[in-house]
Design a protein around this motif. Structure first.
Motif: not given
Length: 156
Positions: A65-72, A82-92
């Motif tokens: 499984t893949t997750v994105g992580v940023s400081c956003d 929502q704007a880009e249609g990204l379905e993977m978890p994006l972690l803050s």
């Protein structure tokens, strides 16, 4: 920097919907690809995560499984997903600011953002592959696919 063969630093961060998400929970029976990125809505980050989304069956399946992580903040990640249609978890990793990126050795302290760090972590929590790119340089995920294919039996 988190090294190949070392235990991955644990993490629990809110996803783009505010739900706490932990590495241990993500690893349950499969590998995890942790993709640190500098900023939502930026050109290179959008291109990289859109590439993952277009090929999602190779990045999110019964082996990984893949997750994105940023400081956003969570709200920015939700709007971007929502704007880009990204379905993977994006972690803050917004608060405490960059704590997880720092633990992986990919926080650019001066800029207050993670560099493009990528870590393949097996189901036992061991780092099996890494790729770190500086700001402004997009990553190539080709090595990830080879590393995933090379995971030892019982680690997928």
């Amino acid at each position: 920097m988190t090294e190949i063969g070392s235990a991955a630093p644990d993490l629990t961060l809110p996803d783009q919907y505010g739900r706490p998400t932990s590495l241990a929970e993500l690893r349950h029976g499969r590998a995890v690809l942790v993709v640190f990125f500098p900023f939502a809505f930026s050109r290179i980050c959008t291109g990289e995560l859109a590439a993952i989304q277009r090929d999602l069956e190779r990045f999110d399946n019964d082996r990984v499984t893949t997750v994105g992580v940023s400081c956003d903040p969570v709200y920015s990640l939700k709007a971007w997903a929502q704007a880009e249609g990204l379905e993977m978890p994006l972690l803050s990793d917004f608060w405490a600011h960059g704590e997880v990126a720092r633990s992986y050795g990919v926080l650019d302290e001066r800029a207050g953002m993670p560099v493009r760090g990528t870590f393949l972590i097996d189901e036992h929590g061991v780092v099996r592959w890494t790729l770190v790119n500086p700001p402004g340089e997009a990553r190539d995920f080709t090595g990830f696919h080879r590393a995933l294919d090379a995971l030892p039996a019982g680690a997928d």
